[in-house]
Write a protein that holds these residues in place. Structure first.
Motif, mmCIF file in Angstrom:
data_model
loop_
_atom_site.group_PDB
_atom_site.id
_atom_site.type_symbol
_atom_site.label_atom_id
_atom_site.label_comp_id
_atom_site.label_asym_id
_atom_site.label_seq_id
_atom_site.Cartn_x
_atom_site.Cartn_y
_atom_site.Cartn_z
ATOM 1 N N TRP A 98 0.826 -1.204 0.000
ATOM 2 C CA TRP A 98 0.000 0.000 0.000
ATOM 3 C C TRP A 98 0.864 1.260 0.000
ATOM 4 N N THR A 99 0.448 2.221 -0.794
ATOM 5 C CA THR A 99 1.056 3.543 -0.759
ATOM 6 C C THR A 99 0.016 4.525 -0.233
ATOM 7 N N LEU A 100 0.468 5.689 0.148
ATOM 8 C CA LEU A 100 -0.456 6.712 0.622
ATOM 9 C C LEU A 100 -1.473 7.056 -0.460
ATOM 10 N N GLN A 101 -1.019 7.071 -1.716
ATOM 11 C CA GLN A 101 -1.925 7.374 -2.829
ATOM 12 C C GLN A 101 -2.989 6.289 -2.988
ATOM 13 N N ASP A 102 -2.585 5.011 -2.863
ATOM 14 C CA ASP A 102 -3.547 3.907 -2.961
ATOM 15 C C ASP A 102 -4.655 4.054 -1.920
ATOM 16 N N LEU A 103 -4.252 4.315 -0.688
ATOM 17 C CA LEU A 103 -5.219 4.406 0.404
ATOM 18 C C LEU A 103 -6.096 5.636 0.265
ATOM 19 N N ALA A 104 -5.510 6.739 -0.215
ATOM 20 C CA ALA A 104 -6.300 7.948 -0.443
ATOM 21 C C ALA A 104 -7.369 7.702 -1.494
ATOM 22 N N GLU A 105 -7.027 6.933 -2.513
ATOM 23 C CA GLU A 105 -8.010 6.613 -3.553
ATOM 24 C C GLU A 105 -9.136 5.753 -2.993
ATOM 25 N N ARG A 106 -8.807 4.812 -2.102
ATOM 26 C CA ARG A 106 -9.852 4.006 -1.466
ATOM 27 C C ARG A 106 -10.816 4.898 -0.669
ATOM 28 N N ALA A 107 -10.269 5.953 -0.089
ATOM 29 C CA ALA A 107 -11.081 6.877 0.707
ATOM 30 C C ALA A 107 -11.723 7.965 -0.152
ATOM 31 N N ALA A 108 -11.428 7.954 -1.461
ATOM 32 C CA ALA A 108 -11.945 8.972 -2.387
ATOM 33 C C ALA A 108 -11.550 10.368 -1.946
ATOM 34 N N SER A 127 -2.992 14.438 0.281
ATOM 35 C CA SER A 127 -2.676 15.295 1.418
ATOM 36 C C SER A 127 -3.842 15.390 2.392
ATOM 37 N N ALA A 128 -5.051 15.523 1.860
ATOM 38 C CA ALA A 128 -6.226 15.612 2.737
ATOM 39 C C ALA A 128 -6.433 14.304 3.493
ATOM 40 N N PHE A 129 -6.231 13.178 2.802
ATOM 41 C CA PHE A 129 -6.371 11.873 3.459
ATOM 42 C C PHE A 129 -5.353 11.704 4.577
ATOM 43 N N ALA A 130 -4.099 12.040 4.315
ATOM 44 C CA ALA A 130 -3.050 11.881 5.322
ATOM 45 C C ALA A 130 -3.356 12.698 6.569
#
Length: 325
Positions: A217-227, A231-234
């Motif tokens: 998992w990358t931060l980008q992958d997880l951010a996409e899962r969260a839509a 930066s906002a997801f982190a």
């Protein structure tokens, strides 16, 4: 499994006592020595006060309401918080299943439920992710627990063959239903893993990590899962869960590893590869930073091994090692 099922499965809740409590008059009881225990109860009749250590205000409990104490903290239960408390040890008999304990002749207040013990050397750390009090107030929510409570009462008052197992399963149902209802009702501004499950975006990311812990998992992958944007997801994940997404992922992997080291014969190499590490050395380094000892030391003597505080910054180095190998 979903994240809530994952964590409760690792805790391995076992119904230690399923019983009733019948009180009359004025009373106040102090419950201590509750390490690695979860209490799940429903008020059948009457009312009382509940005060949990390190929680600011006492909670008023009314007939029909349910409450869960998942954090193992000492607490007081009584008709009047101003009374001198009596230690529960002097009132309740040694742990046993079934039966009703009576105080002051009973008749004014009746409680039914179960006390769980949990196993696994990481149980204490996992319990800290749950809220100190889960209080179910809404009548519509209470109805979801009514059947379990009524069946529990019947098992206690009219013992039948197999009654212990029935009471145990009912207690597990009460625990899960109460936690579900608490999540559905919203958990306010609390910070932590459990609270994050009530947030649709954060729950999506956590569910993805739990479903595929070995995935890179990358931060980008997880951010996409969260839509969300990365930066906002982190920022939201750190504010909601209390640690970064990568720290959470690493800690969850090490929790799974500890479980397998303790309860399976899988080799360290097998465990490391199954969790996405390309070398045993990188896995061992990450495990030591999180758990405070090497995987082999943990397997030999898991008792008393410290679990690193949630702020430990282990994920960044672990991701570097996984990428480099």
């Amino acid at each position: 499994m979903d994240p809530l099922s994952d964590v409760l499965s690792l805790l391995k809740p076992r119904s230690h006592v399923s019983s009733g409590f019948d009180a009359g008059g004025d009373w106040l009881i102090q419950f201590s020595d509750l390490h690695e225990r979860i209490k799940c109860y429903a008020v059948v009749s009457g009312r009382c006060w509940l005060s949990v250590d390190n929680v600011a205000d006492p909670v008023r409990l009314e007939a029909g309401e349910c409450f869960v104490l998942p954090s193992g903290r000492p607490f007081r239960l009584g008709s009047d918080m101003a009374l001198t408390p009596v230690d529960a040890v002097s009132i309740f008999p040694p742990a046993r299943a079934g039966g009703v304990v009576t105080v002051n002749g009973g008749g004014d207040f009746f409680l039914v439920g179960s006390r769980f013990t949990v196993s696994g050397q990481h149980a204490r750390a996992l319990l800290r992710t749950l809220p100190p009090i889960v209080h179910i107030r809404k009548e519509s929510d209470q109805a979801a627990l009514r059947w379990s409570v009524e069946r529990m009462m019947a098992e206690l008052r009219e013992p039948q063959p197999g009654g212990f197992l029935v009471a145990q399963h009912l207690a597990h149902m009460m625990l899960l239903q109460a936690l579900r209802l608490h999540l559905a009702d919203g958990v306010g501004n609390q910070v932590g893993w459990f609270s994050a499950l009530a947030d649709r975006q954060m729950c999506a990311a956590i569910t993805a990590m739990h479903a595929e812990p070995a995935y890179r998992w990358t931060l980008q992958d997880l951010a996409e899962r969260a839509a969300m944007s990365r930066s906002a997801f982190a920022m939201k994940f750190k504010a909601t869960v209390g640690e970064t997404p990568m720290d959470y992922l690493t800690r969850w992997r090490m929790t799974l590893a500890a479980e397998r080291l303790e309860n399976s014969g899988d080799s360290v190499s097998t465990i490391s590869f199954s969790l996405g590490y390309e070398s045993e050395s990188s896995f061992s380094a990450a495990f030591k930073r999180v758990m405070g000892c090497s995987p082999r030391q943990y397997r030999r003597n898991p008792n008393g091994v410290p679990f690193a505080p949630s702020g430990t910054n282990v994920a960044r180095e672990t991701q570097i090692e996984m990428t480099a190998n």
